[in-house]
Each structure stands twice: as C-alpha cells, then as structure tokens.
Design a protein around this motif. Structure first.
Motif, PDB file in Angstrom:
ATOM      1  N   MET A 111       0.904  -1.161  -0.081  1.00 28.47           N
ATOM      2  CA  MET A 111      -0.026  -0.019   0.136  1.00 28.47           C
ATOM      3  C   MET A 111       0.907   1.280   0.227  1.00 28.47           C
ATOM      4  SD  MET A 111      -3.245   0.843   2.198  1.00 28.47           S
ATOM      5  CE  MET A 111      -2.563   0.840   3.917  1.00 28.47           C
ATOM      6  N   LYS A 112       0.344   2.201  -0.646  1.00 26.28           N
ATOM      7  CA  LYS A 112       1.107   3.529  -0.567  1.00 26.28           C
ATOM      8  C   LYS A 112       1.276   4.112   0.531  1.00 26.28           C
ATOM      9  CE  LYS A 112       0.263   8.453  -1.941  1.00 26.28           C
ATOM     10  NZ  LYS A 112       1.578   8.720  -2.567  1.00 26.28           N
ATOM     11  N   LYS A 113       2.448   4.582   0.981  1.00 25.85           N
ATOM     12  CA  LYS A 113       2.686   4.875   2.485  1.00 25.85           C
ATOM     13  C   LYS A 113       2.563   6.553   2.302  1.00 25.85           C
ATOM     14  CE  LYS A 113       4.060   1.145   4.753  1.00 25.85           C
ATOM     15  NZ  LYS A 113       2.636   0.648   4.553  1.00 25.85           N
ATOM     16  N   MET A 114       1.627   6.767   3.441  1.00 27.83           N
ATOM     17  CA  MET A 114       1.537   8.358   3.718  1.00 27.83           C
ATOM     18  C   MET A 114       1.625   8.516   5.268  1.00 27.83           C
ATOM     19  SD  MET A 114      -1.773   9.042   1.459  1.00 27.83           S
ATOM     20  CE  MET A 114      -2.264  10.597   1.498  1.00 27.83           C
ATOM     21  N   ASP A 169      -5.449  -4.446  -9.845  1.00 27.44           N
ATOM     22  CA  ASP A 169      -4.920  -3.418  -9.026  1.00 27.44           C
ATOM     23  C   ASP A 169      -5.494  -3.197  -7.720  1.00 27.44           C
ATOM     24  OD1 ASP A 169      -2.993  -2.981 -10.873  1.00 27.44           O
ATOM     25  OD2 ASP A 169      -4.246  -1.149 -11.991  1.00 27.44           O
ATOM     26  N   ALA A 170      -6.404  -3.699  -7.237  1.00 26.17           N
ATOM     27  CA  ALA A 170      -7.074  -3.613  -6.021  1.00 26.17           C
ATOM     28  C   ALA A 170      -6.225  -4.145  -4.958  1.00 26.17           C
ATOM     29  CB  ALA A 170      -8.483  -4.362  -6.131  1.00 26.17           C
ATOM     30  N   GLU A 171      -5.973  -3.344  -4.277  1.00 30.41           N
ATOM     31  CA  GLU A 171      -4.895  -3.653  -2.947  1.00 30.41           C
ATOM     32  C   GLU A 171      -5.440  -4.703  -1.998  1.00 30.41           C
ATOM     33  OE1 GLU A 171      -2.063  -0.903  -1.854  1.00 30.41           O
ATOM     34  OE2 GLU A 171      -2.386   0.143  -3.833  1.00 30.41           O
ATOM     35  N   LEU A 189     -10.164   3.668  -0.886  1.00 30.02           N
ATOM     36  CA  LEU A 189      -9.684   4.294  -2.428  1.00 30.02           C
ATOM     37  C   LEU A 189      -8.760   3.425  -3.216  1.00 30.02           C
ATOM     38  CD1 LEU A 189      -8.500   7.918  -1.447  1.00 30.02           C
ATOM     39  CD2 LEU A 189     -10.535   7.345  -2.995  1.00 30.02           C
ATOM     40  N   THR A 190      -7.812   2.653  -2.396  1.00 33.91           N
ATOM     41  CA  THR A 190      -6.873   1.684  -3.147  1.00 33.91           C
ATOM     42  C   THR A 190      -7.451   0.324  -3.131  1.00 33.91           C
ATOM     43  OG1 THR A 190      -5.747   1.448  -0.824  1.00 33.91           O
ATOM     44  CG2 THR A 190      -4.711   3.061  -2.465  1.00 33.91           C
ATOM     45  N   HIS A 207      -3.626   5.932  -6.930  1.00 30.39           N
ATOM     46  CA  HIS A 207      -4.140   5.378  -7.839  1.00 30.39           C
ATOM     47  C   HIS A 207      -5.620   5.213  -7.983  1.00 30.39           C
ATOM     48  CE1 HIS A 207      -4.603   2.893 -11.485  1.00 30.39           C
ATOM     49  NE2 HIS A 207      -4.814   1.775 -11.111  1.00 30.39           N
ATOM     50  N   TYR A 208      -6.356   5.665  -9.006  1.00 30.19           N
ATOM     51  CA  TYR A 208      -7.749   5.697  -9.057  1.00 30.19           C
ATOM     52  C   TYR A 208      -8.067   4.558 -10.204  1.00 30.19           C
ATOM     53  CZ  TYR A 208     -12.594   7.276  -9.925  1.00 30.19           C
ATOM     54  OH  TYR A 208     -13.926   7.285  -9.922  1.00 30.19           O
ATOM     55  N   ASN A 209      -8.363   3.391  -9.696  1.00 26.58           N
ATOM     56  CA  ASN A 209      -8.561   2.049 -10.525  1.00 26.58           C
ATOM     57  C   ASN A 209      -9.944   2.197 -11.292  1.00 26.58           C
ATOM     58  OD1 ASN A 209      -8.763  -0.406 -11.275  1.00 26.58           O
ATOM     59  ND2 ASN A 209      -8.154  -1.434  -9.084  1.00 26.58           N
ATOM     60  N   THR A 210      -9.742   2.527 -12.393  1.00 24.51           N
ATOM     61  CA  THR A 210     -11.003   2.246 -13.243  1.00 24.51           C
ATOM     62  C   THR A 210     -10.748   1.684 -14.659  1.00 24.51           C
ATOM     63  OG1 THR A 210     -12.975   3.422 -13.998  1.00 24.51           O
ATOM     64  CG2 THR A 210     -10.825   4.585 -14.360  1.00 24.51           C
TER      65      THR A 210
END
Lengths: 367, 357
Positions: free
Chosen positions: B1-4, B249-251, B271-272, B324-327
């Motif tokens: 997962m993206k680290k924030m 891409d769904a995490e 979101l991810t 990333h917006y998965n569509t």
C-alpha cells in the motif's frame, strides 16, 4: 366463509411471503400513487378540498380522508404527514370540525397557525394547495366532553381553540343540555380564529356563553384572572378544559387549585412541547448507540433524538414532541428524564421515545 | 500500500469530508424523486414479468418475461435494496426506505447483510483475515493467503458461487471456515440458520412454488422462467461485486498495518482497495452504481446516484495525493478478475517459476 379477520391474516401472511414486508398491501403504492394518490395503502391519504383563511396567520384545511379512515371523537388529534423537500415530516394537530361533518360529508378540518420558524406550519401555509394529498394518521387523545352532560368551562388560548371548536360544534349539534362557557384568550381582536363560527354557535346554541378576551390590546397585558372565573355561573360544579400556551394553562391551573378544584375535574391538552422544569438536575452523559457502534457525550437538556442526529445518525422520528411514538427505541441501560413530565425512567431495559428523553448519566441505546 | 504520513492522511480525510459535506447539504427532493422513480420502475418490471411469465409457452414471451423479472430483481437488489440498507435514504424519514427495516428480494436476510456487509466488509475492507468478503472464504485471490491444493480447482468454485450467488450470500454469515476449524460451534450458529431457513424458504416458496402453482397448467414454464430470472440476477450481481474488489490493481491489506488506523487511513484503504468500471447510464443503474465502487466505499451512505456527480472530485483528490484511481471498461476490469481467480489457483512458487521461464 372464513371470518373476515382470519382471511385478512392469511392474506397478510401471503403478502409477507411475496413482498418481504410487514405491510404487503403497500408494495404497489409507488404505482398506485401515480394513478390515484387516494389509493395509497401505507397511510390514510386525505385530499385537500379547500383552504380557508381564518386570520392573518391561521388557515383551516378542509380534508377528505379515504373512506377507510376510522373517524374520531370531538377533541381528538391526528398526525399528518407531508413531504417537504424530500423529507417526510409528521406533525400533530387537533381536528377542529365535528365528527358529524365526517359522518355526513366525509370531511374533516384542521385549523393551523403559522408558527414562527416552524418548518411544517410555514410550508403548509406557503405551499400546500387545494387538490394535494397528505397522509393522515388515526385519531387519538382523550380531551373529551363528559357524558352524560355536566356543566363545562373551556379556557382556550390562541390556536388552542381548535379542539374546543370541534367539541362546541358537536355539543351544539347534539343539543348538549348543560351550561357551557368558553373563555377564549387571543392577543388582539384580529387573532380570533373562527370568529364567525363562534358567533354563529353562540346564537344557535343557547347553552353557550362566549367570552373573548384580548390579552395584548391594552398597555398592561390582560391575562386570565380570578374575576373571570367568578363571572362563570356555578363554576364549582364545572368540568374545566384547558387548551393553549403553557403560561395560560399554568395560570388557570393555579387559580383553579386555589378554588379547591380536584385534578380529576381539570382536563388539559398541550399545543407546544411544554417541557417540565429540569433546571435543578445535572443532565447529559455519555450516550452509546450500540447498533451503530458509536458513543458521544452530551451536556444539558439535549434529547436523545437531537444527540443522535448531531452524531450523524438518522433515527426514524415523527412529531418530535412525544406524541406519535415513531421514534420509540429500546434503551438497554441508563436513566433518562422525560422532558415533558420531568420524571426519571428506571435504569433497565425499556422502550423510550427518543424525542422527549434526556440522558441523565450514561445511556445505551439499541440504535 | 502507498505509504502516507499521518499529516497527509489527515489532509486526505479533510479533502474527502469536504466532498461528503457538500452532498449532504444538498440532499433533498431530487434524491427522493430519483429513488422513488427506481422503486416505481421496479414495481412495474416485477408486475410485468410475473404477468407475462404464464404466456411463456411462446418463446419470445418467455425470453421477455424472464429478462424483465431478472432485471426487476437486479434493480431491487442493487440500486434499491443494497443502497437503502446502507442508510442512503434514511434522511427521507420514509419507513419503506429505512435502512434498519428494509428487507430485500433475495435469500440473505436484511439483518445478516447489515452485519456482514455494512459492518464487516465496509469497515475491514480488503484486510485479509478480517474482511470475509475477500474471496468469500472460497477463493484465494492473493498470495497473503497460503495456497492449498484444493485452490487448483477454484475456478469451478467461482462458477458455482456465481450461479448460486444468492444462496452463497445468504449463507455467508454461517462462517463455514470457522466451523471447519472448530473456532465456533454449530450451536452458536443455530439462530442464524433459523433465520436463513425462514428467508430462504420464503424466497423459494415465492418463485418456485407459489407462482408456478398459481398458473398450474403452465407451471413448468413459470418455474423455468423464475429460475432463469434468479440466475440472471445471480450472475450479474456476482460479476459486478467481483469487479469491485478483485481486479488486478485492487490492493489488500494486513491486520498489522490497519491496527488502530485513523479515518484518513481508512479512506486510503477504501480508495486503493476498490475498483470502478465505466459504461452507460443504465449499466451504472443496474450495477446499483457499484460501478463507482471507489466512491461507494469512501461514502457508503451517500445516495448512490450522486456518485457519478462527485467522481470527478474524488479523482482530483486522488491525483492531488498521488493515489491510483482504479478504473477501466467493464470488459477490461472483468478480464483482470478472471485472470486473478485463475492465477491464484496456483501457488506463488509455481507462478514465480512461470514468470522466470
């Protein structure tokens, strides 16, 4: 042939199987509503036949309820349901017509005063039109005249006249054989609701004595005083009916108690949330909404409904004044104070009305 | 997962809350009109389908009746039932559209759904071991889950699950994997099983007994049509739902990384972990706007027909935060789902070897 009740039950069962709801008769309402809104089954529809202007801030709605409506007794109230900007709003009003009008012509009337800041009363005044259909609940309330006839005194203030109108009409039509006096308090002479009707009643119905008092026309406000009661012949033997703003009702009760009236001889009905004096109690506490896994704190006399809404929940609700029980909910633990009576609940599990319950200490709800 | 960082997460929370507040402040007659229109359409389709069905001895009528009833069930399950039970229309104060009392036209009881979906799935979205919707305890869709030999044939399970989807969803709360591992006992599940039998019985009685018997001479046709309608709904809803979380891409997330998470982190996970698909207006409506799965997971209790309107703003927030917006098109997204089901039917070791070769 099966008795009607059994048939009904079997149909209900089948309806639940087919439509997955406890009121299967309402399943096709969305379609019926389009064809004829009077066919709706979920509530009793009532068509607005006429809108009459009573005073500058009071209107009378003449309604024709669907025939299945069960009728009412003089002095009773109903919940009405209107949709304002997509939201269903339920409010309680007194029926101002006599039950005889319903029996003879299938009509009832509601006399509604515009309340400053009132969402529904203002909407009704500004947007409701003849031909519209609103929802009507069954009548309730026990603000009823004594049978057999006994001398009666009505003390009404402002729009509190509405259930009294219904009763006077009925008494006149039935030729109720006992002295009847009405003390009607209004701010100014222009605020008299149903003036013509009252004057006509006084002429037609000889037992009635009418005394309209304007409270705000002189420099000193002219409130109810002992002499007003002295002027009522045979006051001691009267059954007294109070309906109006809290100030008037408190004053009247005070004067009557001093004269030795018993509780059982005084009948009252409320028009606005009266609110008991909760001043000397420490209110508020942690409220746990178990179903939503949410806990919030509250201070002061906020009701559980207000607390829930402030926390982003949307519990079912109706009148917001403790009448309609739409917001009834299971309390699992904790003590709540009834805002109307000031009484404390037990600490255990019970059903409470969110809109009039104020937490005293921690409370858990099944919500 | 993206680290924030926590500060970034808190900014993400503020940005998304602003979108939400704007919609909440604007809720009103338009939304009421929309959902009532959908309910009216559902009633018309259901009545139409049921009335046409007995005339199904004419093949074109049979096809039309089955499709009509199937679409009615899809509309009721996806755009009405699922969304109403999320509380999207509670503010209307209409008892027929209230989240806590709504009961839908499928085997799963409203109460069971409110527990397993609204609470478990929407709270613990894509956390392996906590979100039981991730693979429905039947499919292995990530290497975080250890491979077992029976996973080899999981594509067959996937087909079976899709065909019998309403029964699978209805039994989801039985937690068979925990029964097998003796973590819980059958006795504990008795109340659930009773409710399941009642609702399942009701649904089966309606479609497979009552309506066929009502039109006795053509009972087999009506039965076949009703089975067909349920099948159409099952295949469609399972496909839509699989496209929501099991695309390429769904995490997925581990329990450790979500322990004591902030609201901002929960937003990031929604979101991810979710994925959208594009299409026409009616594709969105028939998917219950789960084609906007990302928007739905971020704001599960906003009226779903609002998702297309706020999608641009959600995408802007994603761009701003580099998320990333998965569509993608329906075909593309579904393609990656099928690939995923196939790919994880084999152990990581084998897949690695395949890639190396």
């Amino acid at each position: 042939m099966l008795p009607r009740e059994t048939q009904h039950k079997a149909l209900q069962w089948l309806g639940r199987q087919l439509f997955n709801r406890n009121d299967p008769e309402a399943f096709f309402d969305p379609l019926l509503e389009r064809i004829n809104p009077m066919w709706v089954q979920e509530y009793t529809p009532a068509r607005v036949e006429q809108i009459l202007s009573e005073t500058r801030d009071t209107k009378t709605l003449v309604l024709k309820p669907a025939r299945r409506w069960s009728g009412f007794r003089a002095g009773q109230h109903v919940n009405i349901c209107v949709e304002v900007d997509g939201i269903r709003r339920n409010r309680t009003f007194s029926l101002s017509s006599s039950p005889l009008l319903w029996q003879d012509q299938g009509l009832v009337t509601l006399t509604i005063k515009r309340l400053p800041g009132g969402l529904v009363t203002n909407w009704l005044h500004d947007y409701l039109q003849t031909g519209a259909v609103i929802g009507l609940g069954e009548a309730f309330g026990d603000f009823q005249i004594p049978q057999p006839a006994r001398p009666v005194l009505f003390i009404a203030g402002g729009s509190g006249i509405t259930p009294v109108l219904s009763q006077l009409e009925t008494m006149a039509a039935l030729d109720y054989r006992a002295p009847v006096t009405l003390l009607y308090f209004v701010r100014t002479r222009d605020d008299v609701i149903a003036r013509e009707k009252l004057l006509a009643l006084e002429t037609r119905y000889s037992a009635l004595t009418l005394n309209i008092i304007a409270s705000n026309e002189s420099k000193e406000p002219r409130y109810l005083r002992d002499q007003d009661l002295d002027a009522v012949p045979g006051i001691k033997a009267r059954q007294v009916y109070l309906c109006g703003p809290k100030g008037l009702m408190d004053l009247a009760q005070d004067l009557l108690f001093k004269r030795g009236f018993a509780d059982s001889d005084i009948h009252s009905t409320f028009f606005s949330t009266p609110g008991a004096d909760l001043g000397n109690q420490t209110l508020g506490g942690q409220v746990q909404f178990e179903g939503s896994r949410l806990e919030v704190g509250s201070e002061g006399d906020a009701t559980l409904l207000e607390i829930a809404e402030a926390a982003g929940l949307t519990p079912r609700h109706g009148c917001r004044m403790g009448i309609c029980h739409q917001c009834s909910c299971r309390k699992t633990t904790g003590t709540v104070i009834n805002r109307l009576t000031g009484q404390a609940s037990g600490p255990g599990e019970e059903n409470i009305q969110l809109c009039i319950s104020v937490p005293r200490g921690p409370v858990s709800l099944d919500l | 997962m993206k680290k924030m960082t926590e500060a970034q997460l808190s900014e993400l929370e503020t940005d998304l809350n602003a979108i939400r507040d704007e919609v909440l402040a604007d809720l009103g007659e338009r939304d009421a009109r929309y959902i009532r229109r959908m309910v009216r359409l559902h009633r018309s389709l259901e009545a139409g389908g049921r009335i046409m069905m007995p005339f199904g001895f004419l093949p074109p009528v049979f096809v039309a009746a089955t499709a009509t009833l199937g679409i009615a069930k899809i509309l009721e399950n996806m755009e009405i039932g699922h969304n109403v039970m999320h509380g999207q229309y509670d503010w209307m104060n209409d008892p027929s559209l209230h989240s806590q009392t709504y009961e839908w036209d499928t085997v799963c009881t409203g109460d069971s759904w409110r527990r397993t979906h609204n609470y478990e799935h929407h709270t613990y979205t894509n956390i392996i071991g906590k979100d039981r919707d991730y693979g429905y305890a039947v499919l292995r869709l990530t290497d975080d889950e250890p491979w077992k030999p029976w996973h080899t044939l999981q594509f067959i399970n996937y087909i079976l699950l899709s065909v019998l989807f309403q029964w699978g969803v209805g039994l989801h709360e039985l937690e068979t994997e925990k029964l097998r591992s003796r973590e819980i006992s059958w006795r504990e599940k008795l109340p659930f099983l009773k409710e399941f039998a009642r609702k399942g019985g009701r649904q089966a009685f309606k479609d497979y007994v009552f309506f066929p018997l009502l039109t006795f001479p053509v009972a087999p046709i009506v039965l076949a049509g009703n089975v067909g309608a349920n099948l159409i709904r099952n295949l469609w809803s399972s496909t839509v739902i699989f496209c929501g979380h099991f695309t390429q891409d769904a995490e997925t997330f581990t329990e450790e990384e979500c322990e004591g998470e902030s609201k901002g982190h929960w937003y990031l996970r929604q979101l991810t972990g979710s994925s959208n698909f594009t299409g026409g207006r009616w594709l969105h409506i028939l998917s219950g706007h789960l084609s906007y799965q990302v928007e739905h997971h971020v704001f599960p209790d906003l009226p779903a027909h609002r998702y297309p309107e706020i999608s641009g703003k959600v995408q802007a927030v994603c761009r701003k935060h580099g998320i990333h917006y998965n569509t993608g098109s329906f075909a593309k997204q579904y393609g990656t789902v099928v690939k995923r089901v196939l790919r994880y039917s084999l152990p990581e070791r084998l897949m690695g070897m395949a890639r190396a070769a």
